[in-house]
Design a protein around this motif. Structure first.
Motif, PDB file in Angstrom:
ATOM      1  N   ASN A   1       0.800  -1.221   0.000  1.00 53.43           N
ATOM      2  CA  ASN A   1       0.000   0.000   0.000  1.00 53.43           C
ATOM      3  C   ASN A   1       0.835   1.275   0.000  1.00 53.43           C
ATOM      4  N   MET A   2       2.173   1.146  -0.152  1.00 54.50           N
ATOM      5  CA  MET A   2       3.045   2.317  -0.173  1.00 54.50           C
ATOM      6  C   MET A   2       3.599   2.522  -1.583  1.00 54.50           C
ATOM      7  N   PRO A   3       3.685   3.785  -2.034  1.00 55.07           N
ATOM      8  CA  PRO A   3       4.163   4.035  -3.401  1.00 55.07           C
ATOM      9  C   PRO A   3       5.598   3.569  -3.592  1.00 55.07           C
ATOM     10  N   PHE A   4       5.865   3.004  -4.760  1.00 58.43           N
ATOM     11  CA  PHE A   4       7.189   2.474  -5.101  1.00 58.43           C
ATOM     12  C   PHE A   4       7.636   3.124  -6.399  1.00 58.43           C
ATOM     13  N   GLY A   5       8.773   3.803  -6.361  1.00 56.61           N
ATOM     14  CA  GLY A   5       9.303   4.436  -7.560  1.00 56.61           C
ATOM     15  C   GLY A   5      10.343   5.469  -7.194  1.00 56.61           C
ATOM     16  N   GLY A   6      10.987   6.069  -8.212  1.00 60.64           N
ATOM     17  CA  GLY A   6      12.095   6.966  -7.951  1.00 60.64           C
ATOM     18  C   GLY A   6      12.043   8.265  -8.713  1.00 60.64           C
TER      19      GLY A   6
ATOM     20  N   SER B   1      16.567   7.256 -11.821  1.00 59.29           N
ATOM     21  CA  SER B   1      15.873   6.058 -11.345  1.00 59.29           C
ATOM     22  C   SER B   1      14.452   5.958 -11.882  1.00 59.29           C
ATOM     23  N   GLY B   2      14.058   6.914 -12.738  1.00 61.98           N
ATOM     24  CA  GLY B   2      12.780   6.789 -13.419  1.00 61.98           C
ATOM     25  C   GLY B   2      11.699   7.691 -12.898  1.00 61.98           C
ATOM     26  N   TYR B   3      10.455   7.344 -13.248  1.00 59.77           N
ATOM     27  CA  TYR B   3       9.292   8.145 -12.868  1.00 59.77           C
ATOM     28  C   TYR B   3       8.047   7.280 -12.876  1.00 59.77           C
ATOM     29  N   GLY B   4       7.014   7.812 -12.222  1.00 58.95           N
ATOM     30  CA  GLY B   4       5.786   7.045 -12.046  1.00 58.95           C
ATOM     31  C   GLY B   4       5.861   6.254 -10.748  1.00 58.95           C
ATOM     32  N   ARG B   5       4.717   5.775 -10.302  1.00 61.78           N
ATOM     33  CA  ARG B   5       4.660   5.023  -9.050  1.00 61.78           C
ATOM     34  C   ARG B   5       3.851   3.746  -9.224  1.00 61.78           C
ATOM     35  N   GLU B   6       4.261   2.735  -8.489  1.00 58.65           N
ATOM     36  CA  GLU B   6       3.534   1.472  -8.448  1.00 58.65           C
ATOM     37  C   GLU B   6       3.106   1.220  -7.014  1.00 58.65           C
ATOM     38  N   HIS B   7       2.183   0.274  -6.853  1.00 60.68           N
ATOM     39  CA  HIS B   7       1.597  -0.094  -5.554  1.00 60.68           C
ATOM     40  C   HIS B   7       0.513   0.894  -5.110  1.00 60.68           C
ATOM     41  N   GLY B   8      -0.369   0.365  -4.284  1.00 66.47           N
ATOM     42  CA  GLY B   8      -1.421   1.183  -3.695  1.00 66.47           C
ATOM     43  C   GLY B   8      -2.319   1.832  -4.741  1.00 66.47           C
ATOM     44  N   GLY B   9      -3.012   2.864  -4.304  1.00 69.24           N
ATOM     45  CA  GLY B   9      -3.864   3.610  -5.232  1.00 69.24           C
ATOM     46  C   GLY B   9      -3.065   4.296  -6.317  1.00 69.24           C
ATOM     47  N   PHE B  10      -1.785   4.563  -6.035  1.00 63.78           N
ATOM     48  CA  PHE B  10      -0.921   5.224  -7.010  1.00 63.78           C
ATOM     49  C   PHE B  10      -0.738   4.346  -8.244  1.00 63.78           C
ATOM     50  N   GLY B  11      -0.405   3.083  -8.024  1.00 60.22           N
ATOM     51  CA  GLY B  11      -0.207   2.162  -9.128  1.00 60.22           C
ATOM     52  C   GLY B  11      -1.492   1.854  -9.876  1.00 60.22           C
ATOM     53  N   LEU B  12      -2.604   1.820  -9.156  1.00 62.65           N
ATOM     54  CA  LEU B  12      -3.897   1.545  -9.794  1.00 62.65           C
ATOM     55  C   LEU B  12      -4.259   2.584 -10.832  1.00 62.65           C
ATOM     56  N   LYS B  13      -3.814   3.823 -10.618  1.00 61.29           N
ATOM     57  CA  LYS B  13      -4.275   4.933 -11.451  1.00 61.29           C
ATOM     58  C   LYS B  13      -3.231   5.445 -12.437  1.00 61.29           C
ATOM     59  N   GLU B  14      -2.097   4.742 -12.554  1.00 59.52           N
ATOM     60  CA  GLU B  14      -1.090   5.188 -13.521  1.00 59.52           C
ATOM     61  C   GLU B  14      -1.575   5.006 -14.962  1.00 59.52           C
ATOM     62  N   PHE B  15      -2.314   3.929 -15.210  1.00 62.45           N
ATOM     63  CA  PHE B  15      -2.761   3.649 -16.576  1.00 62.45           C
ATOM     64  C   PHE B  15      -4.281   3.581 -16.651  1.00 62.45           C
ATOM     65  N   VAL B  16      -4.927   4.621 -16.153  1.00 63.47           N
ATOM     66  CA  VAL B  16      -6.361   4.779 -16.354  1.00 63.47           C
ATOM     67  C   VAL B  16      -6.620   6.151 -16.988  1.00 63.47           C
ATOM     68  N   ASN B  17      -7.781   6.291 -17.579  1.00 67.64           N
ATOM     69  CA  ASN B  17      -8.236   7.578 -18.094  1.00 67.64           C
ATOM     70  C   ASN B  17      -8.983   8.271 -16.979  1.00 67.64           C
ATOM     71  N   THR B  18      -8.346   9.266 -16.378  1.00 70.65           N
ATOM     72  CA  THR B  18      -9.021  10.056 -15.335  1.00 70.65           C
ATOM     73  C   THR B  18      -9.971  11.015 -16.044  1.00 70.65           C
ATOM     74  N   LYS B  19     -11.223  10.613 -16.093  1.00 69.32           N
ATOM     75  CA  LYS B  19     -12.206  11.221 -16.991  1.00 69.32           C
ATOM     76  C   LYS B  19     -13.064  12.235 -16.223  1.00 69.32           C
ATOM     77  N   SER B  20     -13.192  13.398 -16.788  1.00 71.94           N
ATOM     78  CA  SER B  20     -14.019  14.459 -16.185  1.00 71.94           C
ATOM     79  C   SER B  20     -15.400  14.471 -16.833  1.00 71.94           C
ATOM     80  N   ILE B  21     -16.423  14.328 -15.991  1.00 74.16           N
ATOM     81  CA  ILE B  21     -17.805  14.368 -16.489  1.00 74.16           C
ATOM     82  C   ILE B  21     -18.522  15.520 -15.786  1.00 74.16           C
ATOM     83  N   VAL B  22     -18.990  16.482 -16.559  1.00 76.51           N
ATOM     84  CA  VAL B  22     -19.611  17.675 -15.998  1.00 76.51           C
ATOM     85  C   VAL B  22     -21.089  17.704 -16.386  1.00 76.51           C
TER      86      VAL B  22
END
Length: 458
Positions: free
Chosen positions: A425-430, A434-455
């Motif tokens: 449940n803790m973010p993993f990355g550098g 050492s790179g970019y982006g995060r894995e694990h937890g909610g961070f990893g879940l949302k790296e490859f999703v479309n964060t979609k805005s609906i108004v």
């Protein structure tokens, strides 16, 4: 068609042979994954979570088989392979229990006449290029999060752990994952670039060296694909004047030699303040010199072999270069005679800029000892690196350590009075090289999703 041959690094015996896919088969694998994704994305998060939980159960059921294969393919201690399978199962459990709420729509009133919804939608096929050092964990780390998010997942595993990649595919299928949704594809580097360029592939994630990261990032950027990169590092562990010396030595030895020292987030540079340097050095060298290499399937070995002979030769060349430029070898530093890719626990002193042990990543059981004037100087040395994955602080003043970690350590992760291991449940990355982006937890879940805005107009 090419062939991949896997070899046991402890015995140098051939394990298996695998035929690479044809270009047509590669394209079909991508298309099959996309087809499976089209159905999978419509499943509710709760339905996906159920299967993710079942993958965890299936991993535990196959722990002995999977652990044995990992040890045979890359040489880690069998007990550590078993721990790795348990970590993968824990990732599945955390994801199954927490991800549905993490992926829920977020609603809020924008103003009196308008309301908004933030939706997290899966985007498609995610392609992962993974290394050999944690053959199951590296795969679980990105695949479980992306499958849970509703994506399809392709894996190009390191050649020497091809068998582990194929066994994981069998385990995922046995747990009820739809066919084609997760595939371990045996392909060449040229075919890998073709996968990146395939329009069905929407994201690329790599764990590997900084050099590999640059290549994959360039290929992906040219194709306008988002990437997450977890690359190498030269992590510094700072030992402060008030540290418990015996505890610090224990943490640092384990942090340098766990997984045969072949860990991106391993403790590699040991920056010790002058007031306790001599005492720490003597105890640290004694503990490192006492470690024994041997059969990783037995209970008697402290370390197994390195994963390949060329990797051992590269590490030894870095040791020799450092010595030629002024470092002193206090223990180890010699390639042993006999069968297997073994290398002893090694400690270098008088490590300075310009030496490989100071500037580069030493991916094996070699520790660099560096003397610092005081805590400020230790922090300066720790950050004097192009890398920024992790680091550590050994001290009895936890509040001071948290302040140093929060305000001064230029890394993605900091470990206080312990060595670095992943936590689901803790973010993993550098940062930096050492790179970019995060894995694990909610961070990893949302790296490859479309964060979609609906108004919505009320």
């Amino acid at each position: 068609m090419g062939t991949i041959v896997t070899t046991n690094p402890a015995t140098e015996e051939t394990l298996n042979r695998y035929t690479m896919l044809t270009d047509f088969e590669v394209a079909k694998a991508v298309e099959d994954c996309h087809t499976a994704f089209q159905k999978w994305k419509l499943e509710t998060p709760a339905a996906r979570a159920k299967i993710i939980g079942q993958i965890g159960e299936e991993l535990v059921k196959n722990k002995s088989k999977l652990a044995k294969l990992m040890t045979q393919e890359m040489g880690k201690l069998l007990s550590q392979s078993e721990d790795e399978v348990e970590l993968c199962a824990a990732i599945c459990q955390w994801t199954a229990e927490n991800a549905p709420s993490e992926l829920e729509n977020e609603e809020s009133d924008i103003d009196e006449e308008t309301r908004g919804i933030i939706n997290y939608s899966p985007i498609g096929v995610i392609y992962g290029i993974q290394p050999w050092n944690y053959p199951s964990y590296q795969v679980a780390r990105y695949s479980i999060a992306n499958l849970m998010a509703g994506n399809g997942v392709l894996l190009k595993h390191a050649e020497i752990v091809t068998g582990t990649g194929k066994l994981l595919e069998e385990i995922y299928l046995a747990a009820g994952l739809p066919k084609g949704l997760f595939q371990s594809i045996v392909i060449s580097h040229d075919q890998s670039e073709a996968v990146i360029n395939n329009d069905r592939v929407r994201g690329v994630t790599l764990t590997g060296s900084s050099g590999a990261g640059r290549i994959v990032a360039q290929q992906s950027a040219k194709a306008l694909k988002k990437t997450v990169l977890e690359l190498g590092s030269n992590d510094a562990f700072i030992v402060l004047e008030d540290a418990d010396i015996d505890q610090a030595v224990e943490v640092c030895v384990l942090g340098r030699t766990y997984n045969n020292g072949e860990t991106c987030i391993a403790a590699k540079r040991f920056v010790v303040v002058d007031a306790i340097y001599d005492t720490f050095r003597d105890k640290f060298v004694e503990a490192m010199a006492a470690l024994k290499t041997g059969d990783p399937m037995s209970d008697s070995a402290d370390m197994g072999p390195m994963a390949r002979k060329d990797l051992r030769d590269d590490l030894h060349a870095q040791v020799q270069q450092s010595i030629a430029k002024g470092a002193t070898c206090l223990t180890g530093g010699e390639i042993p005679e006999g069968t297997g890719c073994f290398y002893p626990a090694t400690v270098l002193e008088n490590v300075l800029p310009g030496q490989a042990a100071y500037d580069d990543e030493l991916f094996g059981p070699v520790a660099a000892l560096i003397r610092a004037e005081d805590a400020d100087d230790a922090m300066r040395i720790a950050n004097d690196s192009r890398f920024g994955l992790g680091g550590g602080i050994l001290t009895t003043d936890t509040d001071k350590a948290i302040e140093l970690a929060s305000q001064h350590f230029d890394t993605g992760m900091v470990f206080i009075n312990r060595f670095g291991l992943a936590v689901p449940n803790m973010p993993f990355g550098g940062v930096k090289d050492s790179g970019y982006g995060r894995e694990h937890g909610g961070f990893g879940l949302k790296e490859f999703v479309n964060t979609k805005s609906i108004v919505i107009q009320k």
